[in-house]
Motif scaffolding. Structure first.
Motif, PDB file in Angstrom:
ATOM      1  N   GLU A 104      -4.508   1.957   2.124  1.00  0.00           N
ATOM      2  CA  GLU A 104      -4.302   3.127   1.277  1.00  0.00           C
ATOM      3  C   GLU A 104      -4.493   2.725  -0.179  1.00  0.00           C
ATOM      4  O   GLU A 104      -4.349   1.558  -0.532  1.00  0.00           O
ATOM      5  CB  GLU A 104      -2.883   3.680   1.443  1.00  0.00           C
ATOM      6  CG  GLU A 104      -2.576   4.209   2.816  1.00  0.00           C
ATOM      7  CD  GLU A 104      -1.150   4.750   2.921  1.00  0.00           C
ATOM      8  OE1 GLU A 104      -0.282   4.321   2.124  1.00  0.00           O
ATOM      9  OE2 GLU A 104      -0.929   5.602   3.777  1.00  0.00           O
ATOM     10  N   THR A 125      -3.061  -0.965  -0.653  1.00  0.00           N
ATOM     11  CA  THR A 125      -1.877  -1.347   0.108  1.00  0.00           C
ATOM     12  C   THR A 125      -2.143  -1.207   1.602  1.00  0.00           C
ATOM     13  O   THR A 125      -3.080  -0.540   2.018  1.00  0.00           O
ATOM     14  CB  THR A 125      -0.660  -0.473  -0.257  1.00  0.00           C
ATOM     15  OG1 THR A 125      -0.905   0.873   0.166  1.00  0.00           O
ATOM     16  CG2 THR A 125      -0.369  -0.507  -1.747  1.00  0.00           C
ATOM     17  N   LYS A 126      -1.291  -1.838   2.381  1.00  0.00           N
ATOM     18  CA  LYS A 126      -1.304  -1.648   3.830  1.00  0.00           C
ATOM     19  C   LYS A 126       0.137  -1.670   4.301  1.00  0.00           C
ATOM     20  O   LYS A 126       0.889  -2.581   3.963  1.00  0.00           O
ATOM     21  CB  LYS A 126      -2.109  -2.729   4.537  1.00  0.00           C
ATOM     22  CG  LYS A 126      -2.221  -2.463   6.037  1.00  0.00           C
ATOM     23  CD  LYS A 126      -3.291  -3.282   6.683  1.00  0.00           C
ATOM     24  CE  LYS A 126      -3.409  -2.840   8.142  1.00  0.00           C
ATOM     25  NZ  LYS A 126      -4.539  -3.488   8.800  1.00  0.00           N
ATOM     26  N   ASP A 127       0.496  -0.657   5.051  1.00  0.00           N
ATOM     27  CA  ASP A 127       1.874  -0.519   5.549  1.00  0.00           C
ATOM     28  C   ASP A 127       2.881  -0.590   4.405  1.00  0.00           C
ATOM     29  O   ASP A 127       3.963  -1.159   4.541  1.00  0.00           O
ATOM     30  CB  ASP A 127       2.179  -1.586   6.601  1.00  0.00           C
ATOM     31  CG  ASP A 127       1.272  -1.488   7.812  1.00  0.00           C
ATOM     32  OD1 ASP A 127       0.893  -0.355   8.194  1.00  0.00           O
ATOM     33  OD2 ASP A 127       0.922  -2.546   8.380  1.00  0.00           O
ATOM     34  N   GLY A 128       2.517  -0.028   3.252  1.00  0.00           N
ATOM     35  CA  GLY A 128       3.414   0.026   2.104  1.00  0.00           C
ATOM     36  C   GLY A 128       3.507  -1.261   1.311  1.00  0.00           C
ATOM     37  O   GLY A 128       4.257  -1.340   0.347  1.00  0.00           O
ATOM     38  N   ALA A 129       2.736  -2.290   1.697  1.00  0.00           N
ATOM     39  CA  ALA A 129       2.807  -3.584   1.013  1.00  0.00           C
ATOM     40  C   ALA A 129       1.576  -3.798   0.132  1.00  0.00           C
ATOM     41  O   ALA A 129       0.473  -3.371   0.462  1.00  0.00           O
ATOM     42  CB  ALA A 129       2.913  -4.707   2.033  1.00  0.00           C
ATOM     43  N   ASP A 186      -8.834   0.634   9.327  1.00  0.00           N
ATOM     44  CA  ASP A 186      -8.025  -0.540   9.015  1.00  0.00           C
ATOM     45  C   ASP A 186      -6.648  -0.214   8.440  1.00  0.00           C
ATOM     46  O   ASP A 186      -5.831  -1.108   8.251  1.00  0.00           O
ATOM     47  CB  ASP A 186      -8.783  -1.453   8.052  1.00  0.00           C
ATOM     48  CG  ASP A 186     -10.108  -1.928   8.639  1.00  0.00           C
ATOM     49  OD1 ASP A 186     -10.206  -2.049   9.873  1.00  0.00           O
ATOM     50  OD2 ASP A 186     -11.047  -2.160   7.863  1.00  0.00           O
ATOM     51  N   GLY A 187      -6.414   1.053   8.106  1.00  0.00           N
ATOM     52  CA  GLY A 187      -5.089   1.477   7.659  1.00  0.00           C
ATOM     53  C   GLY A 187      -4.730   1.187   6.217  1.00  0.00           C
ATOM     54  O   GLY A 187      -3.558   1.235   5.850  1.00  0.00           O
TER      55      GLY A 187
END
Length: 108
Positions: free
Chosen positions: A53, A7-11, A50-51
């Motif tokens: 998760e 995921t990235k930024d919860g997406a 790159d952030g």
């Protein structure tokens, strides 16, 4: 099958995510295919720079359904109560599908 979602930024970004994807995303590193990728991932450039998760994904239990219904898994995992999950979707068969199913049963 359960596993991990990237995921990235919860997406949602990608599912499933495993050691092959870890190597793909971090080509400068040499990870063993059987490595504990979930514990390694937070220290990789994909995470730190790159952030991205990783989150564990669970699958709901298959719901009850009848002979005139079909059940399939959701296409992508989603967040419910703070956890990434796959759910099941129960859909009623059309009259045409029911007739075709009955015809097939009669031929058996």
């Amino acid at each position: 099958m359960t596993g991990y979602v990237k995921t990235k930024d919860g997406a949602f970004v990608e599912y499933p995510y495993g050691s092959a994807e870890l190597q793909r995303d971090n080509p400068e590193a040499n990870y063993d295919y059987f490595c504990d990728f979930a514990s390694i991932f937070p220290s990789t450039p994909a995470a730190t720079e790159d952030g991205f998760e990783l989150h564990y994904v669970t699958i709901d239990e298959v719901p009850e359904y009848t002979l005139v219904q079909t059940v399939h898994r959701s296409e992508e995992p989603f967040v419910r109560d703070g956890q990434w999950v796959f759910s099941w979707i129960v859909t009623d068969l059309t009259e045409e599908q029911i007739a075709a199913d009955q015809a097939m049963r009669e031929q058996m």
